[in-house]
Motif scaffolding. Sequence first.
Motif, PDB file in Angstrom:
ATOM      1  N   PRO A   4       0.055  18.120 -14.681  1.00  0.00           N
ATOM      2  CA  PRO A   4       0.163  19.403 -13.979  1.00  0.00           C
ATOM      3  C   PRO A   4      -1.177  20.100 -13.751  1.00  0.00           C
ATOM      4  CG  PRO A   4       0.815  19.673 -16.265  1.00  0.00           C
ATOM      5  CD  PRO A   4       0.580  18.193 -16.040  1.00  0.00           C
ATOM      6  N   ARG A   5      -2.269  19.590 -14.328  1.00  0.00           N
ATOM      7  CA  ARG A   5      -3.573  20.242 -14.177  1.00  0.00           C
ATOM      8  C   ARG A   5      -4.257  19.927 -12.857  1.00  0.00           C
ATOM      9  NH1 ARG A   5      -6.234  18.187 -19.671  1.00  0.00           N
ATOM     10  NH2 ARG A   5      -5.156  16.299 -18.972  1.00  0.00           N
ATOM     11  N   VAL A   6      -3.693  18.995 -12.080  1.00  0.00           N
ATOM     12  CA  VAL A   6      -4.310  18.600 -10.819  1.00  0.00           C
ATOM     13  C   VAL A   6      -3.286  18.519  -9.694  1.00  0.00           C
ATOM     14  CG1 VAL A   6      -6.185  17.302 -11.906  1.00  0.00           C
ATOM     15  CG2 VAL A   6      -4.063  16.137 -11.306  1.00  0.00           C
ATOM     16  N   ARG A   7      -3.811  18.595  -8.469  1.00  0.00           N
ATOM     17  CA  ARG A   7      -3.001  18.363  -7.270  1.00  0.00           C
ATOM     18  C   ARG A   7      -3.542  17.120  -6.592  1.00  0.00           C
ATOM     19  NH1 ARG A   7      -4.223  23.834  -5.281  1.00  0.00           N
ATOM     20  NH2 ARG A   7      -5.420  22.562  -3.856  1.00  0.00           N
ATOM     21  N   ARG A  62       0.827  -1.212   0.000  1.00  0.00           N
ATOM     22  CA  ARG A  62       0.000   0.000   0.000  1.00  0.00           C
ATOM     23  C   ARG A  62       0.861   1.262   0.000  1.00  0.00           C
ATOM     24  NH1 ARG A  62      -5.517  -0.101   1.883  1.00  0.00           N
ATOM     25  NH2 ARG A  62      -6.239  -2.237   1.967  1.00  0.00           N
ATOM     26  N   LEU A  63       1.920   1.242   0.794  1.00  0.00           N
ATOM     27  CA  LEU A  63       2.818   2.390   0.860  1.00  0.00           C
ATOM     28  C   LEU A  63       3.489   2.629  -0.495  1.00  0.00           C
ATOM     29  CD1 LEU A  63       4.150   4.536   2.668  1.00  0.00           C
ATOM     30  CD2 LEU A  63       5.946   2.866   3.125  1.00  0.00           C
ATOM     31  N   LEU A  64       3.991   1.571  -1.115  1.00  0.00           N
ATOM     32  CA  LEU A  64       4.630   1.710  -2.418  1.00  0.00           C
ATOM     33  C   LEU A  64       3.638   2.133  -3.497  1.00  0.00           C
ATOM     34  CD1 LEU A  64       7.064  -1.340  -2.384  1.00  0.00           C
ATOM     35  CD2 LEU A  64       7.675   1.095  -2.323  1.00  0.00           C
ATOM     36  N   ALA A  65       2.440   1.577  -3.476  1.00  0.00           N
ATOM     37  CA  ALA A  65       1.424   1.963  -4.463  1.00  0.00           C
ATOM     38  C   ALA A  65       1.096   3.444  -4.328  1.00  0.00           C
ATOM     39  CB  ALA A  65       0.178   1.112  -4.298  1.00  0.00           C
ATOM     40  N   THR A  66       0.934   3.914  -3.103  1.00  0.00           N
ATOM     41  CA  THR A  66       0.658   5.330  -2.873  1.00  0.00           C
ATOM     42  C   THR A  66       1.800   6.186  -3.397  1.00  0.00           C
ATOM     43  OG1 THR A  66      -0.637   4.793  -0.907  1.00  0.00           O
ATOM     44  CG2 THR A  66       0.143   7.062  -1.110  1.00  0.00           C
ATOM     45  N   ARG A  67       3.010   5.792  -3.114  1.00  0.00           N
ATOM     46  CA  ARG A  67       4.187   6.534  -3.578  1.00  0.00           C
ATOM     47  C   ARG A  67       4.247   6.575  -5.102  1.00  0.00           C
ATOM     48  NH1 ARG A  67      10.237   4.295  -3.273  1.00  0.00           N
ATOM     49  NH2 ARG A  67      11.132   5.806  -4.699  1.00  0.00           N
ATOM     50  N   TYR A  68       4.087   5.428  -5.738  1.00  0.00           N
ATOM     51  CA  TYR A  68       4.183   5.366  -7.195  1.00  0.00           C
ATOM     52  C   TYR A  68       3.092   6.192  -7.865  1.00  0.00           C
ATOM     53  CZ  TYR A  68       7.374   1.412  -6.417  1.00  0.00           C
ATOM     54  OH  TYR A  68       8.412   0.604  -6.017  1.00  0.00           O
ATOM     55  N   ILE A  69       1.883   6.131  -7.337  1.00  0.00           N
ATOM     56  CA  ILE A  69       0.775   6.906  -7.911  1.00  0.00           C
ATOM     57  C   ILE A  69       1.002   8.395  -7.701  1.00  0.00           C
ATOM     58  CG2 ILE A  69      -1.681   7.414  -7.694  1.00  0.00           C
ATOM     59  CD1 ILE A  69      -2.071   4.384  -7.119  1.00  0.00           C
ATOM     60  N   TYR A  70       1.377   8.782  -6.496  1.00  0.00           N
ATOM     61  CA  TYR A  70       1.631  10.193  -6.198  1.00  0.00           C
ATOM     62  C   TYR A  70       2.727  10.748  -7.095  1.00  0.00           C
ATOM     63  CZ  TYR A  70       3.211  14.404  -3.886  1.00  0.00           C
ATOM     64  OH  TYR A  70       3.594  15.695  -3.640  1.00  0.00           O
ATOM     65  N   GLU A  71       3.845  10.036  -7.197  1.00  0.00           N
ATOM     66  CA  GLU A  71       4.958  10.518  -8.010  1.00  0.00           C
ATOM     67  C   GLU A  71       4.566  10.674  -9.474  1.00  0.00           C
ATOM     68  OE1 GLU A  71       8.051   7.661  -7.259  1.00  0.00           O
ATOM     69  OE2 GLU A  71       8.706   8.673  -5.436  1.00  0.00           O
ATOM     70  N   ALA A  72       3.877   9.699 -10.022  1.00  0.00           N
ATOM     71  CA  ALA A  72       3.515   9.733 -11.440  1.00  0.00           C
ATOM     72  C   ALA A  72       2.505  10.843 -11.735  1.00  0.00           C
ATOM     73  CB  ALA A  72       2.960   8.380 -11.868  1.00  0.00           C
ATOM     74  N   VAL A  73       1.475  10.962 -10.913  1.00  0.00           N
ATOM     75  CA  VAL A  73       0.457  11.992 -11.151  1.00  0.00           C
ATOM     76  C   VAL A  73       1.064  13.379 -10.962  1.00  0.00           C
ATOM     77  CG1 VAL A  73      -1.721  12.964 -10.298  1.00  0.00           C
ATOM     78  CG2 VAL A  73      -1.496  10.501 -10.616  1.00  0.00           C
ATOM     79  N   SER A  74       1.878  13.564  -9.941  1.00  0.00           N
ATOM     80  CA  SER A  74       2.501  14.865  -9.688  1.00  0.00           C
ATOM     81  C   SER A  74       3.440  15.273 -10.814  1.00  0.00           C
ATOM     82  CB  SER A  74       3.275  14.839  -8.369  1.00  0.00           C
ATOM     83  OG  SER A  74       2.409  14.598  -7.298  1.00  0.00           O
ATOM     84  N   LYS A  75       4.128  14.320 -11.369  1.00  0.00           N
ATOM     85  CA  LYS A  75       5.105  14.618 -12.420  1.00  0.00           C
ATOM     86  C   LYS A  75       4.454  14.847 -13.782  1.00  0.00           C
ATOM     87  CE  LYS A  75       9.332  12.925 -14.542  1.00  0.00           C
ATOM     88  NZ  LYS A  75      10.392  11.920 -14.475  1.00  0.00           N
ATOM     89  N   TRP A  76       3.468  14.046 -14.123  1.00  0.00           N
ATOM     90  CA  TRP A  76       2.963  14.042 -15.496  1.00  0.00           C
ATOM     91  C   TRP A  76       1.594  14.676 -15.701  1.00  0.00           C
ATOM     92  CZ3 TRP A  76       6.422  13.533 -18.981  1.00  0.00           C
ATOM     93  CH2 TRP A  76       7.574  12.813 -18.709  1.00  0.00           C
TER      94      TRP A  76
END
Length: 103
Positions: free
Chosen positions: A76-79, A60-74
């Motif tokens: 930019p229209r959302v937080r 769960r921790l890794l999934a949260t990290r991977y999703i957060y990193e990818a959405v934040s990086k790619w």
Amino acid sequence: MSELISILLNGHAPEDGYAVSIDESIQRILTTRLGERVMRPTFGSELYKLRDRDMDSEWRLLATRYIYEAVSKWEPRVRFKRLQFNADAKNGKHTFYLELDPA
């Protein structure tokens, strides 16, 4: 990976063209493996690394990290606001519920 991604933008499911575009973009980001795109090797997420692993607290921790990193990086229209899981370890199915705010 047999995930289902459900996105809430500003507390509502995407309905208009702009929000649907964001939804489709995030779906594409999270289902693309790093290195899969020839001209953009850093595009995508690392969720594929979690395939065939136990759905424990580390998962769960890794999934949260991977999703957060990818959405934040790619995207930019959302937080990134919140992520919730619905995991059925017995059947190996899991659903990600992303709650986002417009940037």
